[in-house]
Write a protein that holds these residues in place. Structure first.
Motif, PDB file in Angstrom:
ATOM      1  N   ALA A 450      -9.521  10.366   7.025  1.00  0.00           N
ATOM      2  CA  ALA A 450      -9.942  10.112   5.652  1.00  0.00           C
ATOM      3  C   ALA A 450     -11.455  10.225   5.500  1.00  0.00           C
ATOM      4  O   ALA A 450     -11.962  10.633   4.452  1.00  0.00           O
ATOM      5  CB  ALA A 450      -9.476   8.729   5.219  1.00  0.00           C
ATOM      6  N   TRP A 461     -15.985   7.885  -2.050  1.00  0.00           N
ATOM      7  CA  TRP A 461     -14.758   7.551  -2.773  1.00  0.00           C
ATOM      8  C   TRP A 461     -15.113   7.006  -4.166  1.00  0.00           C
ATOM      9  O   TRP A 461     -16.183   6.459  -4.396  1.00  0.00           O
ATOM     10  CB  TRP A 461     -13.957   6.503  -1.989  1.00  0.00           C
ATOM     11  N   ASP A 468      -2.181   3.468  -2.472  1.00  0.00           N
ATOM     12  CA  ASP A 468      -2.268   3.627  -1.021  1.00  0.00           C
ATOM     13  C   ASP A 468      -2.192   5.102  -0.630  1.00  0.00           C
ATOM     14  O   ASP A 468      -1.383   5.858  -1.177  1.00  0.00           O
ATOM     15  CB  ASP A 468      -1.118   2.894  -0.324  1.00  0.00           C
ATOM     16  N   GLU A 469      -3.071   5.472   0.300  1.00  0.00           N
ATOM     17  CA  GLU A 469      -2.914   6.753   0.988  1.00  0.00           C
ATOM     18  C   GLU A 469      -1.961   6.523   2.155  1.00  0.00           C
ATOM     19  O   GLU A 469      -1.961   5.444   2.763  1.00  0.00           O
ATOM     20  CB  GLU A 469      -4.260   7.254   1.502  1.00  0.00           C
ATOM     21  N   LYS A 471      -0.430   8.142   5.826  1.00  0.00           N
ATOM     22  CA  LYS A 471      -0.436   9.112   6.915  1.00  0.00           C
ATOM     23  C   LYS A 471       0.594   8.669   7.938  1.00  0.00           C
ATOM     24  O   LYS A 471       0.725   7.476   8.242  1.00  0.00           O
ATOM     25  CB  LYS A 471      -1.813   9.195   7.588  1.00  0.00           C
ATOM     26  N   ARG A 479      -0.723   2.985   6.018  1.00  0.00           N
ATOM     27  CA  ARG A 479      -1.049   2.893   4.593  1.00  0.00           C
ATOM     28  C   ARG A 479      -2.426   2.246   4.445  1.00  0.00           C
ATOM     29  O   ARG A 479      -2.693   1.217   5.053  1.00  0.00           O
ATOM     30  CB  ARG A 479       0.013   2.078   3.846  1.00  0.00           C
ATOM     31  N   ARG A 481      -6.174   2.107   1.613  1.00  0.00           N
ATOM     32  CA  ARG A 481      -6.797   2.494   0.343  1.00  0.00           C
ATOM     33  C   ARG A 481      -8.299   2.267   0.456  1.00  0.00           C
ATOM     34  O   ARG A 481      -8.759   1.364   1.173  1.00  0.00           O
ATOM     35  CB  ARG A 481      -6.225   1.701  -0.828  1.00  0.00           C
ATOM     36  N   TYR A 488     -12.466   0.787   3.777  1.00  0.00           N
ATOM     37  CA  TYR A 488     -11.034   0.999   3.659  1.00  0.00           C
ATOM     38  C   TYR A 488     -10.309  -0.319   3.898  1.00  0.00           C
ATOM     39  O   TYR A 488     -10.701  -1.114   4.754  1.00  0.00           O
ATOM     40  CB  TYR A 488     -10.532   2.024   4.691  1.00  0.00           C
ATOM     41  N   ARG A 538       2.558  16.666   5.444  1.00  0.00           N
ATOM     42  CA  ARG A 538       2.907  16.022   4.173  1.00  0.00           C
ATOM     43  C   ARG A 538       4.048  16.767   3.484  1.00  0.00           C
ATOM     44  O   ARG A 538       4.934  16.175   2.874  1.00  0.00           O
ATOM     45  CB  ARG A 538       1.674  15.975   3.276  1.00  0.00           C
TER      46      ARG A 538
END
Length: 642
Positions: A450, A461, A468-469, A471, A479, A481, A488, A538
């Motif tokens: 990220a 950012w 939530d991002e 991966k 998870r 954000r 983060y 993804r």
């Protein structure tokens, strides 16, 4: 005096011999196949000669080409290393016949010990006659009379299987060594593999330089070796020394060699004599303070050995670092070595034929390096070696590093009374569990990803709360954000908080304990300490989806044979061998993943395939668990039969 040495080998052993030659002021000559044109041993030599082709049969096994190369480069001696032509009597004769010095034992001694059956007869150990094997003799081991590296070896536990295994072992031995002779001997379950290093000169002196234990093996090939062999009674050690010296004298041996035994129930069973330098010779060098290659050269020049052998000190353990997947049937791995950084320091030694930026190809053995620790005690050596392996930075193909670390700390290794050749059969599942901290490593990988292209602590950012991002790394869904202060917040896994984040380093607070994680990324794979994590795409490519029952090539390689009579439409059983794929000198059986019907067969002998290529399809009769591809040794560079 020898002025220039051609090493008739490649990789780690060629680099190791060159090192000694440089110290002695001797010029060095390498030979190389097309696949090895940019290899480390070529870069380290003073001169190099190309052997056209890629396979061992085209190159390193061509005695005529190697001798011609030595003469063309002006070498006056040849060192064979191990494997390839190192135990080939005709090669030794060709070298001396060309007026070159052979840094090895006399051809007659090689011939006397080249066949395991003749060696046993010479030493009064008669193999079993296959026709006389009964149920009472089981289990037995079918073994190739020539060569090593585990090729042509089969354990037989049922009498009905003996004939088929004799044929299979003979075919494999013929392919690997040009000699299909096999024999049968009793199979000792979980015995200890113990060997004695010998060194003899032309003046009648024979040294026995201690014992080595090489019991930790996979596929009949050694993984961890140590010297001296721990916990052996003094009387048994004396017997091993006496029998080894007698074997050397019986054949007029000169140079370095090894006599191998299987020790069980307080008895030593003779296995064979290897008429060359062993892969594991560094552990002997470390405890005796000698250079066996330098002594080989001195003996080849006619020099005498001192009458008294050196005095050993301490304990040494060697681990072979392989590019392979132990949990996946020991499948060899290939690819670019982005980083190969192996710790060095007092008491540590590294022998390798690779460097960062090199590529592990499909043609040769998958051993990346040998790491050796020498310490006053066995426990201290094991601890130092495990710690050194943990600190290694290995960015590239998967390796057996974690297996080695777990092995060195396992009670089955730390207690010498539990040592045996069945170590990995008994403990593999526990030894291949992911190392602790994988969840934290996955978080570090996700946050470093990220932070790529942003400021050091995650700036860039939006100053608003976002969703939530997500991966996914292996089994771990991460998870997180971005926060208003540019950092983060990790929402899953629980208990992990980001303290500082950059593209290559992440600091995490894990339940109140702060740890730093160094992150390196190459493509979809992130390397975090000992962890190798591949990010799930993804949006998976639908073209990569395969039908149930598809058999895919686990690596690039060559189809060497297909099961006799196999055709589309045939019924097959789960686990039935359908075809054999050869890669990195390992022969891999591709098994039916389920019982059903063979609906497609895309493999044919001689076909070159890439990793993931569709080989065959079995339409399952019912849904069943997949059967993994198995690996068995084929024509390997390494010499060890165990």
């Amino acid at each position: 005096m020898i002025k220039s040495v051609l090493v008739a080998n490649r990789g780690e052993i060629a680099c190791r011999i060159f090192r000694t030659c440089r110290e002695l002021g001797i010029a060095t000559v390498a030979v190389y196949s097309d696949a090895d044109a940019d290899a480390l041993h070529v870069r380290e030599a003073d001169a190099a000669v190309r052997l056209p082709g890629a396979t061992p049969a085209e190159t390193y096994l061509r005695a005529d080409l190697v001798v011609r190369a030595a003469l063309a480069a002006g070498a006056d001696a040849v060192h064979p290393g191990y494997g390839f032509l190192s135990e080939n009597e005709e090669f030794a004769r060709a070298v001396t016949g060309a007026g070159l010095v052979w840094i090895g034992p006399p051809p007659a001694a090689i011939a006397a010990m080249a066949s395991k059956t003749r060696a046993k007869e010479l030493l009064g150990v008669a193999p079993l006659a296959a026709a006389d094997v009964t149920e009472d003799d089981l289990p037995v081991l079918v073994k190739a009379a020539a060569g090593g590296g585990g090729r042509g070896m089969r354990v037989v536990r049922e009498l009905a299987a003996l004939e088929g295994e004799l044929s299979a072992a003979s075919a494999e031995a013929l392919s690997a060594f040009g000699d299909g002779e096999v024999f049968v001997e009793p199979y000792v379950e979980n015995g200890r593999h113990v060997e004695v290093q010998i060194l003899a000169d032309t003046h009648g002196t024979v040294w026995t330089l201690g014992t080595r234990d090489c019991s930790l093996q996979r596929r009949h090939q050694k993984v961890v070796e140590e010297a001296p062999a721990p916990g052996l009674p003094a009387a048994l050690v004396d017997e091993l020394y006496a029998r080894s010296a007698a074997a050397a004298k019986a054949v007029g041996y000169v140079g370095a060699g090894t006599v191998e035994f299987l020790v069980a129930g307080g008895r030593a069973h003779f296995l064979e004599m290897n008429t060359r330098l062993q892969v594991e010779h560094p552990v002997t060098e470390e405890i005796y303070g000698v250079d066996l290659v330098a002594l080989q050269i001195a003996v080849a020049e006619g020099g005498p050995l001192p009458a008294e052998t050196p005095v050993p000190r301490g304990h040494a353990i060697e681990a072979r670092l392989y590019a392979e997947d132990p949990a996946g049937a020991w499948t060899p791995q290939t690819g670019l070595l982005h980083t190969l950084d192996l710790p060095t320091g007092p008491g540590l030694r590294v022998d390798t034929g690779y460097a960062s930026g090199d590529t592990v190809g499909v043609h040769y053995d998958a051993m990346l390096a040998k790491i050796v620790a020498h310490a006053p005690t066995r426990a201290a050596a094991a601890r130092a070696l495990a710690h050194a392996l943990e600190r290694a930075r290995l960015h590239g193909p998967a390796t057996n590093r974690d297996l080695l670390v777990a092995s060195l700390r396992h009670p089955g290794f730390t207690d010498p009374d539990q040592l045996g050749t069945g170590f990995y059969e008994q403990h593999l599942a526990a030894l291949t569990e992911p190392p602790a901290g994988e969840a934290q490593a996955a978080v570090a990988a996700a946050l470093a990803e990220a932070a790529r292209g942003t400021s050091r602590f995650g700036g860039g950012w939006r100053n608003v709360r976002s969703q939530d991002e997500v991966k996914v790394y292996g089994a771990h869904e991460v998870r997180y954000r971005p926060t208003r202060d540019g950092g983060y917040e990790v929402t899953s896994p629980a208990g992990i908080h980001a303290v500082a984040v950059s593209p290559d380093r992440v600091r995490l607070d894990v339940d109140g304990v702060v740890r730093d994680f160094e992150v390196a990324r190459h493509g979809a794979t992130a390397y975090v300490g000992r962890h190798r994590l591949t990010a799930a795409p993804r949006f998976p490519d639908p073209r990569e989806q395969t039908a149930p029952g598809s058999l895919l090539a686990p690596m690039p390689g060559t189809v060497v044979r297909v099961a006799e009579g196999l055709a589309v439409g045939d019924p097959v059983e789960a686990g039935q061998p359908l075809l054999w794929l050869e890669a990195m000198k390992m022969e891999h059986r591709v098994l039916a993943p389920a019982s059903g019907t063979l609906t497609a067969l895309h493999a044919a002998p001689g076909r070159q395939v890439e990793v993931g290529a569709l080989l065959a399809v079995v339409q399952p009769a019912v849904e069943q668990p997949a059967v993994p591809t198995e690996g068995v040794p084929s024509e390997a560079q390494e010499e060890d039969p165990a």
